[in-house]
Design a protein around this motif. Structure first.
Motif, PDB file in Angstrom:
ATOM      1  N   ILE A 145      18.807 -78.716  27.912  1.00  0.00           N
ATOM      2  CA  ILE A 145      19.007 -78.893  26.476  1.00  0.00           C
ATOM      3  C   ILE A 145      18.816 -77.550  25.790  1.00  0.00           C
ATOM      4  CG2 ILE A 145      18.238 -81.294  26.520  1.00  0.00           C
ATOM      5  CD1 ILE A 145      15.559 -80.345  25.359  1.00  0.00           C
ATOM      6  N   GLY A 146      19.311 -77.454  24.571  1.00  0.00           N
ATOM      7  CA  GLY A 146      19.076 -76.256  23.778  1.00  0.00           C
ATOM      8  C   GLY A 146      17.620 -76.149  23.380  1.00  0.00           C
ATOM      9  N   ALA A 204      10.901 -80.335  33.241  1.00  0.00           N
ATOM     10  CA  ALA A 204      11.294 -80.791  34.574  1.00  0.00           C
ATOM     11  C   ALA A 204      10.464 -80.065  35.622  1.00  0.00           C
ATOM     12  CB  ALA A 204      12.778 -80.547  34.809  1.00  0.00           C
ATOM     13  N   GLY A 205      10.023 -80.775  36.646  1.00  0.00           N
ATOM     14  CA  GLY A 205       9.221 -80.171  37.699  1.00  0.00           C
ATOM     15  C   GLY A 205      10.044 -79.276  38.608  1.00  0.00           C
ATOM     16  N   GLN A 232       8.907 -72.564  32.035  1.00  0.00           N
ATOM     17  CA  GLN A 232       9.512 -72.696  33.362  1.00  0.00           C
ATOM     18  C   GLN A 232      11.024 -72.474  33.290  1.00  0.00           C
ATOM     19  OE1 GLN A 232       8.281 -76.463  35.025  1.00  0.00           O
ATOM     20  NE2 GLN A 232       6.128 -76.099  34.582  1.00  0.00           N
ATOM     21  N   ARG A 233      11.425 -71.454  32.563  1.00  0.00           N
ATOM     22  CA  ARG A 233      12.841 -71.165  32.426  1.00  0.00           C
ATOM     23  C   ARG A 233      13.273 -70.109  33.428  1.00  0.00           C
ATOM     24  NH1 ARG A 233      14.232 -69.600  26.471  1.00  0.00           N
ATOM     25  NH2 ARG A 233      12.327 -68.364  26.718  1.00  0.00           N
ATOM     26  N   ALA A 234      14.464 -70.298  34.004  1.00  0.00           N
ATOM     27  CA  ALA A 234      15.077 -69.282  34.848  1.00  0.00           C
ATOM     28  C   ALA A 234      15.706 -68.207  33.961  1.00  0.00           C
ATOM     29  CB  ALA A 234      16.119 -69.911  35.763  1.00  0.00           C
ATOM     30  N   VAL A 248      15.070 -76.866  30.782  1.00  0.00           N
ATOM     31  CA  VAL A 248      15.342 -78.057  31.582  1.00  0.00           C
ATOM     32  C   VAL A 248      14.172 -79.022  31.412  1.00  0.00           C
ATOM     33  CG1 VAL A 248      15.873 -78.956  33.881  1.00  0.00           C
ATOM     34  CG2 VAL A 248      16.662 -76.681  33.219  1.00  0.00           C
ATOM     35  N   VAL A 249      14.471 -80.250  30.996  1.00  0.00           N
ATOM     36  CA  VAL A 249      13.432 -81.244  30.720  1.00  0.00           C
ATOM     37  C   VAL A 249      13.635 -82.461  31.605  1.00  0.00           C
ATOM     38  CG1 VAL A 249      13.139 -80.480  28.338  1.00  0.00           C
ATOM     39  CG2 VAL A 249      14.801 -82.261  28.863  1.00  0.00           C
TER      40      VAL A 249
END
Length: 351
Positions: free
Chosen positions: A249-250, A145-146, A300-302, A312-313
């Motif tokens: 998603i996992g 996800a952007g 790009q994970r928090a 997040v995709v």
């Protein structure tokens, strides 16, 4: 015919040497890697001189027509059969996967852009193969996800939360403002006395004022929990994520997170709401957590995604550009058919 321009390159099979690449294969004798090569291709190697005929053993005549010693002079030796040596797969090629057709030993793949980092496993010291660019990260076959879509989704969720929090805290807000009206005159008297040069005592808020403030923060955290955790657990989408067509998603299985992962995901930044009144520490933590995906160039994970092992995709879209539905809980309908070799899952080894 290769797209790589002819020239001198370090031999990937032996990084300590360099050889001439003529567009189809390596030719000429190798040179040391630190030596200055000639401007053009190497001179052709002289053909080896045929060995001088030697007398056979036990009075047999010398070999003729390339035959071995003792071979009858009236017969021509049959050239020995050499079994073809299989060409090894290119460096970094997935283990067990067949190498690309016509792959030359030690040659870089044709058409890889100049200046791109070399692929994983490329020999140390060898120039990056021209044209190589890292493949986009596709967790379970879906694009990440952007940043813009995630930011807008969070703004939508905060707007919905604001309405819910105001409704849930309505009674506390009325009581809080009543206490605030009794506290503000004390502050005004303190400021006026300070301007006159006096040394007044700092007014202290009542215990009820502090209790109402803490109660509203607790209610805010509870409303946030009730809003986000069940939605992420059941579908991986809040209202904002659903409108923007993105989903959590996992990371390992690609399924919806479930309650445990959804709770761990919310807990890292949701509990910080209770510390808003502590010099804004909680608010600062939530701000840093919201910016943390900018520092994860790979997935790009928090921070809360790292704790919960989620990612997040972007969901695929139909012909009109609208996102496809997320599907039933515990499944990932946007995931493509299973790939036995796992080649569509390019999470980069974080599985």
């Amino acid at each position: 015919m290769s797209d790589i321009a002819p020239g001198w390159y370090k031999d990937p099979a032996d990084p300590a040497t360099q050889r001439w690449w003529d567009g189809e294969g390596w030719i000429g004798a190798p040179l040391p890697a630190d030596a200055t090569p000639p401007d053009g291709p190497p001179p052709p190697e002289p053909a080896p001189a045929p060995p001088a005929p030697a007398a056979g053993v036990d009075g047999t005549p010398p070999a003729r027509d390339g035959g071995p010693h003792g071979w009858p002079v009236d017969r021509t030796a049959v050239p020995p059969r050499h079994s073809p040596v299989p060409t090894p797969p290119p460096p970094g090629w997935p283990h067990g996967a067949p190498p690309p057709a016509g792959w030359p030993q030690g040659a870089p793949p044709p058409g890889w852009p100049q200046g791109a980092p070399p692929p994983p496993g490329w020999p140390h010291g060898a120039p990056p193969p021209p044209g190589w660019a890292p493949a986009p990260v596709m967790p379970h076959g879906m694009a990440l996800a952007g940043y813009g879509a995630r930011f807008v989704a969070r703004l939508i969720d905060l707007g919905v939360l604001l309405v819910l929090v105001l409704i849930a805290n309505s009674w506390f807000l009325v009581q809080y403002f009543q206490e605030l009206q009794a506290y503000l005159p004390q502050v005004s008297e303190y400021l006026a006395a300070a301007e006159r040069g006096e040394n007044p005592a700092v007014p202290a808020a009542s215990d009820r004022f502090s209790f109402l403030q803490l109660a509203m923060l607790v209610v805010t955290a509870m409303v946030w929990f009730a809003y986000e955790v069940p939605q992420i657990a059941n579908s991986g989408q809040t209202v904002g994520k659903r409108l923007m067509g993105i989903k959590a998603i996992g990371l390992q299985d690609g399924a919806t997170p479930g309650f445990i992962r959804a709770f761990r995901r919310w807990n890292l930044y949701g509990v910080a709401t209770l510390f808003w009144s502590c010099c804004g520490i909680g608010l600062l933590w939530q701000l840093l957590d919201g910016l943390s995906p900018l520092f994860d160039r790979h997935l790009q994970r928090a921070w809360h995604d790292r704790v919960a092992q989620t990612v997040v995709v972007q969901l695929p879209r139909d012909a009109s550009g609208a996102p496809l539905p997320a599907g039933r809980p515990g499944t990932n309908p946007a995931r493509p058919p299973a790939d036995p070799g796992g080649r569509t899952d390019t999470t980069g080894g974080d599985r």
